[in-house]
Design a protein around this motif. Structure first.
Motif, mmCIF file in Angstrom:
data_model
loop_
_atom_site.group_PDB
_atom_site.id
_atom_site.type_symbol
_atom_site.label_atom_id
_atom_site.label_comp_id
_atom_site.label_asym_id
_atom_site.label_seq_id
_atom_site.Cartn_x
_atom_site.Cartn_y
_atom_site.Cartn_z
ATOM 1 N N LEU A 300 0.972 -1.169 0.068
ATOM 2 C CA LEU A 300 -0.030 -0.077 -0.063
ATOM 3 C C LEU A 300 1.009 1.175 0.116
ATOM 4 O O LEU A 300 0.698 2.079 -0.787
ATOM 5 C CB LEU A 300 -0.952 -0.048 1.168
ATOM 6 C CG LEU A 300 -1.707 1.315 1.345
ATOM 7 C CD1 LEU A 300 -2.759 1.648 0.453
ATOM 8 C CD2 LEU A 300 -2.279 1.339 2.853
ATOM 9 N N LEU A 301 2.025 1.311 0.834
ATOM 10 C CA LEU A 301 2.796 2.568 0.851
ATOM 11 C C LEU A 301 3.431 2.575 -0.339
ATOM 12 O O LEU A 301 3.515 3.726 -0.900
ATOM 13 C CB LEU A 301 3.810 2.177 2.002
ATOM 14 C CG LEU A 301 3.260 2.239 3.402
ATOM 15 C CD1 LEU A 301 4.602 1.931 4.472
ATOM 16 C CD2 LEU A 301 2.858 3.577 3.759
ATOM 17 N N SER A 302 3.788 1.606 -1.250
ATOM 18 C CA SER A 302 4.453 1.637 -2.543
ATOM 19 C C SER A 302 3.233 2.077 -3.352
ATOM 20 O O SER A 302 3.601 3.114 -3.953
ATOM 21 C CB SER A 302 4.841 0.387 -2.953
ATOM 22 O OG SER A 302 5.140 0.511 -4.109
ATOM 23 N N ALA A 303 2.018 1.614 -3.117
ATOM 24 C CA ALA A 303 1.298 2.276 -4.113
ATOM 25 C C ALA A 303 0.750 3.797 -3.810
ATOM 26 O O ALA A 303 0.522 4.522 -5.081
ATOM 27 C CB ALA A 303 -0.380 1.566 -4.035
ATOM 28 N N LEU A 304 1.080 4.249 -2.983
ATOM 29 C CA LEU A 304 0.613 5.501 -2.359
ATOM 30 C C LEU A 304 1.952 6.447 -3.017
ATOM 31 O O LEU A 304 1.649 7.717 -3.055
ATOM 32 C CB LEU A 304 0.497 5.903 -1.127
ATOM 33 C CG LEU A 304 -0.859 5.146 -0.309
ATOM 34 C CD1 LEU A 304 -0.997 5.449 1.211
ATOM 35 C CD2 LEU A 304 -2.157 5.665 -0.912
ATOM 36 N N GLY A 305 3.135 5.903 -3.220
ATOM 37 C CA GLY A 305 4.079 6.635 -3.899
ATOM 38 C C GLY A 305 5.230 6.668 -2.766
ATOM 39 O O GLY A 305 6.372 7.576 -3.188
ATOM 40 N N MET A 306 5.491 5.790 -1.800
ATOM 41 C CA MET A 306 6.688 5.762 -1.316
ATOM 42 C C MET A 306 7.619 4.848 -1.949
ATOM 43 O O MET A 306 7.434 3.669 -2.190
ATOM 44 C CB MET A 306 6.451 5.047 0.447
ATOM 45 C CG MET A 306 7.359 5.015 1.334
ATOM 46 S SD MET A 306 6.953 4.471 2.782
ATOM 47 C CE MET A 306 7.126 5.468 4.063
ATOM 48 N N THR A 307 8.667 5.395 -2.296
ATOM 49 C CA THR A 307 9.686 4.681 -3.050
ATOM 50 C C THR A 307 10.402 3.402 -2.394
ATOM 51 O O THR A 307 10.246 3.427 -1.004
ATOM 52 C CB THR A 307 11.087 5.602 -3.306
ATOM 53 O OG1 THR A 307 11.437 6.203 -2.151
ATOM 54 C CG2 THR A 307 10.505 6.928 -4.328
ATOM 55 N N PRO A 308 10.687 2.452 -2.975
ATOM 56 C CA PRO A 308 11.590 1.386 -2.381
ATOM 57 C C PRO A 308 12.614 1.860 -1.410
ATOM 58 O O PRO A 308 12.395 1.106 -0.241
ATOM 59 C CB PRO A 308 12.004 0.626 -3.613
ATOM 60 C CG PRO A 308 11.184 0.949 -4.569
ATOM 61 C CD PRO A 308 10.843 2.388 -4.441
ATOM 62 N N PRO A 404 3.681 -3.587 -5.447
ATOM 63 C CA PRO A 404 2.339 -3.320 -4.801
ATOM 64 C C PRO A 404 1.020 -4.022 -5.108
ATOM 65 O O PRO A 404 0.167 -4.325 -4.419
ATOM 66 C CB PRO A 404 2.347 -1.842 -5.366
ATOM 67 C CG PRO A 404 3.408 -1.327 -6.235
ATOM 68 C CD PRO A 404 4.481 -2.575 -6.032
#
Lengths: 412, 244
Positions: A300-308, A404
């Protein structure tokens, strides 16, 4: 990120508490045992000069290793005077040391007889406290001899019995001298009971025809004084005569003590480190579980735009917080234990009979306290912190690989 | 597996809207063991800025996959997607994440709020990732929470909110950074029809008020009825494109 990391840390309180307990107690154990060890080493070092015979020793050149009877201080009085003048605050202990064979009607025993100034020597070594029978060279006997209980028993000696010392004089001639047993020492330590043999300086000088010559001058420094500085001062004071002399600090005379402490310290640290490595694997496993459990959320964090990179950093941040809290608790526990040990100590006398001896050094203070060496504590804390963060690297890397869509589909 | 020849209408866009999303020849093939599953088979589609579009179709038609590819959550096996002229496809993981952060808002079927955060913190999260200062975040998020009727629940954790309330927070999270488009995958699937109707109404209003493009993947008939454009998908292809 830190806020999320902090809250994530506490979402599974039981798991966090177990992990923290593992880190906290292993580090606290490390710090407490380090404190106790350091204190023990201090005690050993404090007693080592007694085992050596002084903070600094002055012998004829080559004596310490060969123990040759011909290696004597020809002008004993001058050496003593020079030492007193160079180090006015030091206690000076003139000695005659005789390697010989002690014979009685029951048998013979090879040993080292120390001719000493009884009062001065006792003020340094506190030998008199071990006196079980007779007196400590302050009675009427002209050729008194004080022996450890083990030697006296082996030779079947009673107070007042005669013994003959056979030794070599400085000229290489075999000489025999008569002594009478005037006192018996009983310390419970084999290094005293099976080896101690004391007579007066005059009796020893007479026994091996030394005149006013000495074998050794022991120098006892005030507590804070440096043996190395004292050695330098003595060498300067002896000037040209220094080449005929051997001036040794106790550490040079007994390097095995330093080696023993270093070895013991390294072994102890190695053992604790090994324990912590095992703990680290447990921590890595727990952190990995924590990541795998939250794979959907990381997706989810990745989907929201948090980079790896930020997701990996989040896992590391959680670990850093975990480590910091655990380390704070561990240091608190270790400081509390240190304070308690300072006040109460651990009385090792309850676990041993008589004196405790380590590498020939009698450790006089049997109540173990704790000493903090800040650099070592910081080293241990830094190592634990680094290892815990290291344990999180793989889980953090796994977190960066989260896809994601897969995470959110598979772990829905 | 035989791949049917793509037969689909030409990409269409509402005449009065410039194309925000340009999907060209997008295919997506998944491997499940030895079997290849063709989720998308060369889709072409344009969606204009400010549209309120529903992607509909039976399960397995490819609507969620298309939504994921448009949102740079998934990489197509072939083809390209442009959002506002910018390529959304062919990006690295990090670049894809950055692209999503600054261009796309997501609303998911299962709400997907962070359980350790309050409603307000969840709503402001994407703004926080963008580096928007705290005061500014508050100034953006609080009016939106008021707008969706949840300002007084800002400090509640997700488990203290109903499904409808959680989904409204998710909508606020999606629109707070003013993205170019919001992609919603079955946003009403877990809600009762009343709550679902309210949520659709809310999204329609936000679409009208802020001009944000909404694209849904949905089975929900209410949503289909209220969408201004419905793209029907079947077997990984656009079957029909209805503009109302």
């Amino acid at each position: 990120m830190w806020r999320l990391a902090w809250r994530n840390l506490w979402r599974n309180r039981t798991r966090t508490a177990i992990t923290m307990t593992a880190i906290t107690f292993s580090l606290a154990l490390m710090l407490i045992s380090q404190g106790i060890n350091e204190y023990s080493y201090e005690q050993m070092l404090g007693s080592a000069d007694k085992a050596a015979g002084g903070s600094v020793l002055v012998n004829a050149a080559g004596y310490w290793n060969s123990r040759g009877s011909e290696l004597v201080l020809d002008d004993g009085a001058a050496v003593v005077a020079t030492v007193r003048s160079a180090l006015p605050k030091a206690t000076v202990l003139p000695r005659v040391i005789i390697q010989g064979l002690l014979s009685s009607s029951h048998g013979n025993q090879g040993l080292e007889v120390h001719g000493i100034d009884p009062a001065a020597e006792d003020s340094f070594r506190n030998i008199k406290r071990y006196l079980a029978e007779g007196d400590f060279l302050d009675g009427e006997q002209k050729q008194p001899l004080v022996l450890g209980r083990g030697i006296a028993d082996d030779l079947g000696l009673q107070l007042g019995d005669r013994v003959v010392l056979t030794a070599t004089d400085p000229d290489g001639e075999m000489v025999r001298a008569l002594f009478r047993l005037s006192g018996v020492l009983d310390s419970g330590s084999r290094s005293v009971d099976d080896a101690a043999a004391y007579t007066t300086l005059a009796a020893a000088q007479q026994a091996v025809s030394l005149g006013d010559r000495l074998t050794q001058v022991g120098v006892v420094l005030p507590a804070a004084a440096s043996p190395d500085d004292a050695k330098r001062a003595l060498l300067a004071a002896f000037g040209a005569k220094a080449s005929a002399l051997e001036v040794l600090t106790w550490a040079e005379a007994m390097p095995e003590i330093i080696a023993l402490i270093e070895m013991d310290s390294k072994m102890g640290e190695g053992m604790l480190f090994a324990i912590f490595i095992i703990v680290v694997f447990g921590i890595a496993n727990t952190l990995l579980m924590a990541v795998m459990e939250r794979i959907r959320e990381l997706g989810l964090l990745s989907a929201l735009g948090m980079t790896p990179q930020r997701i990996g950093a989040l896992v590391l941040a959680e670990t850093v917080l975990l480590a910091l809290v655990s380390i704070t608790l561990a240091v608190g526990i270790a400081l509390a234990a240190h304070a308690a040990l300072q006040v109460y100590g651990i009385d090792m006398a309850a676990f041993s009979e008589g004196e405790v001896e380590m590498s020939g050094v009698i450790v006089e203070n049997l109540v173990i306290h704790s000493t903090i060496v800040p650099a070592k504590w910081l080293g241990a804390i830094g190592a634990v912190f680094a290892l815990v963060v290291l344990a999180a690297l793989y889980p953090a890397w796994r977190a960066t690989r989260v896809n994601p869509t897969e995470a959110m589909r598979t772990y829905a | 597996m035989n791949t049917p020849q793509p037969t689909q209408p030409a990409p269409s866009v509402q005449a009065d809207k410039p194309a925000l999303i340009e999907v060209r020849g997008v295919s997506r093939v998944y491997k499940q063991g030895l079997v290849e599953v063709h989720a998308l088979r060369g889709v072409d589609l344009d969606i204009g800025a400010g549209e309120f579009t529903a992607l509909v179709g039976p399960s397995g038609s490819g609507k969620s996959t298309l939504l994921n590819v448009i949102g740079a959550l998934d990489a197509p096996t072939a083809g390209t997607v442009r959002i506002g002229g910018e390529l959304a496809t062919g990006r690295s993981r990090a670049a894809g994440a950055n692209f999503r952060l600054h261009n796309v808002g997501f609303v998911f079927q299962a709400y997907n709020l962070l359980p350790v955060f309050s409603a307000f913190e969840n709503a402001e999260y994407t703004l926080m990732l963008q580096g928007v200062p705290r005061a500014e975040r508050k100034a953006i998020v609080m009016p939106l929470l008021e707008r969706v009727g949840l300002a007084d629940m800002a400090n509640r954790r997700p488990h203290e909110l109903s499904g409808g309330q959680q989904q409204r927070i998710a909508v606020v999270r999606a629109i707070a950074p003013r993205p170019r488009l919001v992609l919603a995958d079955e946003p009403t699937a877990n809600l009762d029809s009343h709550t679902s109707g309210e949520l659709i109404g809310l999204m329609q209003e936000l679409n009208a008020e802020h001009g944000i493009t909404f694209v849904f993947a949905s089975h929900d008939e209410h949503l289909m009825e209220r969408a201004r454009r419905v793209v029907h998908l079947r077997d990984g292809l656009v079957e029909r494109d209805e503009v109302r």
